[in-house]
Design a protein around this motif. Sequence first.
Motif, mmCIF file in Angstrom:
data_model
loop_
_atom_site.group_PDB
_atom_site.id
_atom_site.type_symbol
_atom_site.label_atom_id
_atom_site.label_comp_id
_atom_site.label_asym_id
_atom_site.label_seq_id
_atom_site.Cartn_x
_atom_site.Cartn_y
_atom_site.Cartn_z
ATOM 1 N N GLN B 2 0.819 -1.182 0.000
ATOM 2 C CA GLN B 2 0.000 0.000 0.000
ATOM 3 C C GLN B 2 0.862 1.243 0.000
ATOM 4 O O GLN B 2 1.892 1.307 0.650
ATOM 5 C CB GLN B 2 -0.916 -0.013 1.236
ATOM 6 C CG GLN B 2 -1.947 -1.120 1.242
ATOM 7 C CD GLN B 2 -3.041 -0.900 0.215
ATOM 8 O OE1 GLN B 2 -3.231 0.179 -0.287
ATOM 9 N NE2 GLN B 2 -3.736 -1.970 -0.131
ATOM 10 N N ASN B 30 -0.139 13.217 -7.453
ATOM 11 C CA ASN B 30 -0.856 14.242 -8.191
ATOM 12 C C ASN B 30 -1.895 14.880 -7.274
ATOM 13 O O ASN B 30 -2.056 16.098 -7.249
ATOM 14 C CB ASN B 30 -1.509 13.619 -9.420
ATOM 15 C CG ASN B 30 -2.294 14.621 -10.242
ATOM 16 O OD1 ASN B 30 -3.350 15.079 -9.816
ATOM 17 N ND2 ASN B 30 -1.765 14.984 -11.390
ATOM 18 N N ASN B 31 -2.620 14.046 -6.575
ATOM 19 C CA ASN B 31 -3.555 14.538 -5.564
ATOM 20 C C ASN B 31 -3.783 13.479 -4.506
ATOM 21 O O ASN B 31 -3.372 12.316 -4.662
ATOM 22 C CB ASN B 31 -4.887 14.987 -6.186
ATOM 23 C CG ASN B 31 -5.682 13.862 -6.812
ATOM 24 O OD1 ASN B 31 -6.029 12.874 -6.161
ATOM 25 N ND2 ASN B 31 -5.989 14.003 -8.098
ATOM 26 N N GLN B 33 -6.921 12.108 -1.809
ATOM 27 C CA GLN B 33 -8.360 12.177 -1.566
ATOM 28 C C GLN B 33 -8.695 11.447 -0.281
ATOM 29 O O GLN B 33 -8.024 10.482 0.095
ATOM 30 C CB GLN B 33 -9.113 11.555 -2.753
ATOM 31 C CG GLN B 33 -8.759 12.193 -4.089
ATOM 32 C CD GLN B 33 -9.477 11.573 -5.263
ATOM 33 O OE1 GLN B 33 -10.599 11.117 -5.146
ATOM 34 N NE2 GLN B 33 -8.819 11.569 -6.426
ATOM 35 N N TYR B 35 -11.874 9.445 1.689
ATOM 36 C CA TYR B 35 -13.164 8.789 1.492
ATOM 37 C C TYR B 35 -13.662 8.265 2.828
ATOM 38 O O TYR B 35 -12.885 7.950 3.727
ATOM 39 C CB TYR B 35 -13.030 7.604 0.514
ATOM 40 C CG TYR B 35 -12.875 7.998 -0.925
ATOM 41 C CD1 TYR B 35 -11.639 8.367 -1.430
ATOM 42 C CD2 TYR B 35 -13.968 7.990 -1.786
ATOM 43 C CE1 TYR B 35 -11.492 8.727 -2.764
ATOM 44 C CE2 TYR B 35 -13.829 8.354 -3.126
ATOM 45 C CZ TYR B 35 -12.585 8.715 -3.594
ATOM 46 O OH TYR B 35 -12.448 9.075 -4.913
ATOM 47 N N HIS B 45 -16.890 9.945 -1.420
ATOM 48 C CA HIS B 45 -15.809 10.918 -1.536
ATOM 49 C C HIS B 45 -16.071 12.096 -0.603
ATOM 50 O O HIS B 45 -17.180 12.634 -0.554
ATOM 51 C CB HIS B 45 -15.722 11.400 -2.979
ATOM 52 C CG HIS B 45 -14.632 12.378 -3.234
ATOM 53 N ND1 HIS B 45 -14.804 13.738 -3.142
ATOM 54 C CD2 HIS B 45 -13.335 12.188 -3.552
ATOM 55 C CE1 HIS B 45 -13.665 14.332 -3.409
ATOM 56 N NE2 HIS B 45 -12.761 13.423 -3.666
ATOM 57 N N LEU B 48 -10.866 16.350 -1.971
ATOM 58 C CA LEU B 48 -9.688 16.132 -2.794
ATOM 59 C C LEU B 48 -8.761 17.318 -2.615
ATOM 60 O O LEU B 48 -9.217 18.473 -2.674
ATOM 61 C CB LEU B 48 -10.092 15.977 -4.268
ATOM 62 C CG LEU B 48 -9.010 15.728 -5.315
ATOM 63 C CD1 LEU B 48 -9.617 15.007 -6.520
ATOM 64 C CD2 LEU B 48 -8.329 17.001 -5.793
ATOM 65 N N ARG B 50 -5.046 18.846 -4.067
ATOM 66 C CA ARG B 50 -4.038 18.665 -5.102
ATOM 67 C C ARG B 50 -2.651 18.879 -4.515
ATOM 68 O O ARG B 50 -2.492 19.505 -3.470
ATOM 69 C CB ARG B 50 -4.308 19.617 -6.267
ATOM 70 C CG ARG B 50 -5.690 19.406 -6.862
ATOM 71 C CD ARG B 50 -5.938 20.178 -8.137
ATOM 72 N NE ARG B 50 -7.342 20.096 -8.515
ATOM 73 C CZ ARG B 50 -7.911 19.044 -9.088
ATOM 74 N NH1 ARG B 50 -7.192 17.973 -9.381
ATOM 75 N NH2 ARG B 50 -9.189 19.048 -9.399
ATOM 76 N N ARG B 92 -3.392 9.570 -5.781
ATOM 77 C CA ARG B 92 -3.295 9.395 -7.221
ATOM 78 C C ARG B 92 -1.884 9.815 -7.611
ATOM 79 O O ARG B 92 -1.474 10.939 -7.356
ATOM 80 C CB ARG B 92 -4.332 10.231 -7.962
ATOM 81 C CG ARG B 92 -4.234 10.057 -9.467
ATOM 82 C CD ARG B 92 -5.297 10.787 -10.233
ATOM 83 N NE ARG B 92 -4.951 10.769 -11.636
ATOM 84 C CZ ARG B 92 -4.303 11.746 -12.253
ATOM 85 N NH1 ARG B 92 -3.958 12.837 -11.623
ATOM 86 N NH2 ARG B 92 -4.008 11.641 -13.537
ATOM 87 N N GLY B 97 -2.491 7.024 -14.610
ATOM 88 C CA GLY B 97 -3.909 7.051 -14.928
ATOM 89 C C GLY B 97 -4.671 7.562 -13.731
ATOM 90 O O GLY B 97 -4.158 8.319 -12.925
ATOM 91 N N GLY B 98 -5.902 7.131 -13.606
ATOM 92 C CA GLY B 98 -6.725 7.654 -12.529
ATOM 93 C C GLY B 98 -6.804 6.767 -11.313
ATOM 94 O O GLY B 98 -7.511 7.078 -10.362
ATOM 95 N N LYS B 99 -6.062 5.662 -11.316
ATOM 96 C CA LYS B 99 -6.248 4.717 -10.223
ATOM 97 C C LYS B 99 -5.837 5.343 -8.904
ATOM 98 O O LYS B 99 -4.932 6.174 -8.828
ATOM 99 C CB LYS B 99 -5.469 3.433 -10.464
ATOM 100 C CG LYS B 99 -3.977 3.518 -10.207
ATOM 101 C CD LYS B 99 -3.317 2.174 -10.480
ATOM 102 C CE LYS B 99 -1.834 2.226 -10.169
ATOM 103 N NZ LYS B 99 -1.149 0.995 -10.603
ATOM 104 N N LEU B 100 -6.512 4.938 -7.864
ATOM 105 C CA LEU B 100 -6.224 5.391 -6.506
ATOM 106 C C LEU B 100 -5.567 4.272 -5.720
ATOM 107 O O LEU B 100 -5.914 3.108 -5.866
ATOM 108 C CB LEU B 100 -7.508 5.815 -5.803
ATOM 109 C CG LEU B 100 -8.238 7.019 -6.399
ATOM 110 C CD1 LEU B 100 -9.551 7.238 -5.667
ATOM 111 C CD2 LEU B 100 -7.369 8.262 -6.339
ATOM 112 N N PHE B 102 -5.053 3.172 -1.910
ATOM 113 C CA PHE B 102 -5.680 3.452 -0.620
ATOM 114 C C PHE B 102 -4.789 3.075 0.552
ATOM 115 O O PHE B 102 -4.025 2.100 0.492
ATOM 116 C CB PHE B 102 -6.997 2.684 -0.490
ATOM 117 C CG PHE B 102 -8.117 3.272 -1.288
ATOM 118 C CD1 PHE B 102 -8.281 2.941 -2.621
ATOM 119 C CD2 PHE B 102 -9.002 4.173 -0.705
ATOM 120 C CE1 PHE B 102 -9.312 3.488 -3.367
ATOM 121 C CE2 PHE B 102 -10.038 4.723 -1.448
ATOM 122 C CZ PHE B 102 -10.194 4.377 -2.787
#
Lengths: 114, 112
Positions: B2, B30-31, B33, B35, B45, B48, B50, B92, B97-100, B102
């Motif tokens: 992780q 990149n950012n 978040q 949850y 969510h 977020l 950045r 991220r 890509g956009g995958k997170l 956790f």
Amino acid sequence: GAGVSQSPSNKVTEKGKDVELRCDPISGHTALYWYRQSLGQGLEFLIYFQGNSAPDKSGLPSDRFSAERTGGSVSTLTIQRTQQEDSAVYLCASSWSGEGNEQFFGPGTRLTVL
Amino acid sequence: SQQGEEDPQALSIQEGENATMNCSYKTSINNLQWYRQNSGRGLVHLILIRSNEREKHSGRLRVTLDTSKKSSSLLITASRAADTASYFCATRLYNQGGKLIFGQGTELSVKP
């Protein structure tokens, strides 16, 4: 509007059987993600779709796992020859694009492999 | 492994108190978040932030980000019993890509 929906909500299967999990993303969302949550491993990324293409499949744990997305909408995650360690909650999420936007999650499918 | 590690793993407070959860990560992001998850099902969510931001507010939530320390914190002020849930940070990464990715989550219990 409707959120992300997943079906079935619960699935119990016998070891060795194949299962299909479905995800309906929010209409218009181009990006779709599958994650898996289990007690031992936490929340793990499985695969990411942008449109119908999967630029990142790095999280799929074995070749028994596959996923497809058709029409830029519905996605199906298929697990072949299920094993007990596949038991987990499978979560689907969608977003407007793959670039840094919040992801909206579905309620998940709880898979139990006996 | 992780990317994110959160602490504490569990936190129990009384209604009206503030709750602070921390998240550390390993590589440039990149950012980040946050949850919330109730009853082990879908995630909601919260906020977020950045990589070029240092602090963000949303209602009773305050998030800070320290990229030099690779850490973030989530503060919930004036907690309510309804805030009882698990809270996850997710990062991220650049060019991923956009995958997170956790963290393991903090289980918050707010007692009335």
